[in-house]
Scaffold this motif. Structure first.
Motif, mmCIF file in Angstrom:
data_model
loop_
_atom_site.group_PDB
_atom_site.id
_atom_site.type_symbol
_atom_site.label_atom_id
_atom_site.label_comp_id
_atom_site.label_asym_id
_atom_site.label_seq_id
_atom_site.Cartn_x
_atom_site.Cartn_y
_atom_site.Cartn_z
ATOM 1 N N THR A 124 0.812 -1.209 0.000
ATOM 2 C CA THR A 124 0.000 0.000 0.000
ATOM 3 C C THR A 124 0.854 1.271 0.000
ATOM 4 O OG1 THR A 124 -0.175 -0.081 2.427
ATOM 5 C CG2 THR A 124 -1.931 -1.136 1.157
ATOM 6 N N GLY A 125 2.033 1.208 0.589
ATOM 7 C CA GLY A 125 2.911 2.371 0.600
ATOM 8 C C GLY A 125 3.278 2.814 -0.809
ATOM 9 N N LEU A 126 3.542 1.846 -1.686
ATOM 10 C CA LEU A 126 3.883 2.173 -3.061
ATOM 11 C C LEU A 126 2.663 2.705 -3.804
ATOM 12 C CD1 LEU A 126 6.167 -0.875 -3.976
ATOM 13 C CD2 LEU A 126 6.861 1.395 -3.211
ATOM 14 N N GLN A 127 1.497 2.128 -3.524
ATOM 15 C CA GLN A 127 0.265 2.641 -4.130
ATOM 16 C C GLN A 127 0.004 4.081 -3.680
ATOM 17 O OE1 GLN A 127 -2.360 -0.485 -2.687
ATOM 18 N NE2 GLN A 127 -2.618 -1.259 -4.773
ATOM 19 N N ASN A 128 0.247 4.353 -2.409
ATOM 20 C CA ASN A 128 0.047 5.705 -1.891
ATOM 21 C C ASN A 128 0.935 6.712 -2.599
ATOM 22 O OD1 ASN A 128 -1.884 4.915 0.012
ATOM 23 N ND2 ASN A 128 -0.372 4.544 1.605
ATOM 24 N N VAL A 129 2.184 6.345 -2.819
ATOM 25 C CA VAL A 129 3.113 7.229 -3.509
ATOM 26 C C VAL A 129 2.650 7.466 -4.945
ATOM 27 C CG1 VAL A 129 5.461 7.440 -4.418
ATOM 28 C CG2 VAL A 129 5.100 6.624 -2.089
ATOM 29 N N ASP A 152 -8.874 11.279 -2.427
ATOM 30 C CA ASP A 152 -9.889 10.833 -1.473
ATOM 31 C C ASP A 152 -9.848 9.319 -1.255
ATOM 32 O OD1 ASP A 152 -10.914 13.328 -0.904
ATOM 33 O OD2 ASP A 152 -12.393 13.267 -2.523
ATOM 34 N N ALA A 153 -9.006 8.618 -2.021
ATOM 35 C CA ALA A 153 -8.875 7.169 -1.845
ATOM 36 C C ALA A 153 -8.238 6.868 -0.495
ATOM 37 C CB ALA A 153 -8.033 6.577 -2.973
ATOM 38 N N LYS A 154 -8.527 5.712 0.038
ATOM 39 C CA LYS A 154 -7.984 5.320 1.334
ATOM 40 C C LYS A 154 -6.460 5.292 1.274
ATOM 41 C CE LYS A 154 -8.241 1.663 4.839
ATOM 42 N NZ LYS A 154 -8.813 0.332 5.181
ATOM 43 N N HIS A 155 -5.830 5.867 2.297
ATOM 44 C CA HIS A 155 -4.369 5.881 2.338
ATOM 45 C C HIS A 155 -3.898 5.838 3.792
ATOM 46 C CE1 HIS A 155 -5.894 10.062 2.077
ATOM 47 N NE2 HIS A 155 -5.020 10.303 3.039
ATOM 48 N N TYR A 163 -1.298 14.069 1.405
ATOM 49 C CA TYR A 163 -2.548 14.003 0.648
ATOM 50 C C TYR A 163 -3.393 15.248 0.889
ATOM 51 C CZ TYR A 163 -2.400 9.291 -1.378
ATOM 52 O OH TYR A 163 -2.109 8.188 -2.149
ATOM 53 N N ALA A 164 -3.496 15.671 2.156
ATOM 54 C CA ALA A 164 -4.314 16.836 2.484
ATOM 55 C C ALA A 164 -3.728 18.105 1.867
ATOM 56 C CB ALA A 164 -4.425 16.987 4.000
ATOM 57 N N ASP A 165 -2.413 18.219 1.861
ATOM 58 C CA ASP A 165 -1.770 19.388 1.273
ATOM 59 C C ASP A 165 -2.054 19.478 -0.217
ATOM 60 O OD1 ASP A 165 0.044 21.645 1.019
ATOM 61 O OD2 ASP A 165 1.430 20.220 0.108
#
Length: 212
Positions: A124-129, A152-155, A163-165
């Motif tokens: 998931t870390g790689l997907q988040n990036v 807005d996807a789960k992270h 993500y918020a920034d």
């Protein structure tokens, strides 16, 4: 809305330009390093030859990075995916190649590689990036709706500040000042107090008049 003086605005613009080109990609190096141990544990079930071959191909990609030749880098990345797409090396190869392609203005290919990581990476870390970087690309293209969908996807909570920034940047680009301010405030709250990146978020908040 607060108005920055010329010097402050120049500092904000310079910091934003540096971060856009360099800062968020530091996360990739972190994700690669942190994920390495877990990846090696998963590979204990593979035959030793397959492990060695996948490692060799990935090492070749890393070697080609120094050449800054997009074709050679993409060829090496594609070889890893074609032959060892189910291993943890493949999404790492795609992320590294995507970075090179963005730097060389091959946006379409970079987007395809980032989408591949989102779809196929087990970590998931790689997907988040990948989602974060793809959202940044979509923001540049003014594709705000798709950028927000990614953000807005789960992270993981560790990515919440970033993500918020970026969500704040998208909302600000849409002219939604109040929503952008709320996103920046969340980013500020979720970013380590010792991080210089937090100063940039504070500048963005100040430019919008601060928290309300």
């Amino acid at each position: 809305m607060a108005v920055l003086d010329l010097q402050e605005q120049e500092q904000v613009d310079a910091f934003k330009a540096w971060w856009k080109d360099n800062g968020k990609w530091l996360l990739i190096a972190l994700a690669l390093a942190l994920g390495g141990f877990a990846a090696m544990q998963g590979w204990q079930f593979y035959k030793e030859k397959k492990m060695a071959d996948a490692s060799t191909l990935y090492a070749e990609l890393e070697k080609q990075l120094a050449s800054n030749d997009p074709k050679r880098i993409n060829d090496a990345e594609q070889a890893v995916i074609d032959q060892y797409g189910s291993t943890a090396y493949a999404p790492r190869a795609a992320l590294l190649a995507a970075q090179v392609n963005l730097q060389n203005k091959d946006v379409a290919r970079a987007k395809s590689q980032l989408e591949w990581v989102i779809k196929h990476a087990d970590e998931t870390g790689l997907q988040n990036v990948a989602r974060l970087k793809l959202a940044s690309v979509l923001l540049d293209e003014k594709n705000y709706a798709d950028a927000l969908k990614l953000l807005d996807a789960k992270h993981a909570d560790s990515f919440m500040g970033l993500y918020a920034d970026l969500k704040g940047d998208v909302l600000h680009a849409q002219g939604k000042a109040d929503e952008a301010r709320a996103a920046y405030q969340l980013a500020f709250n979720k970013t380590d107090a010792q991080s210089k990146y937090r100063n940039l978020i504070q500048m963005k908040l100040d430019a919008l008049g601060g928290a309300k």
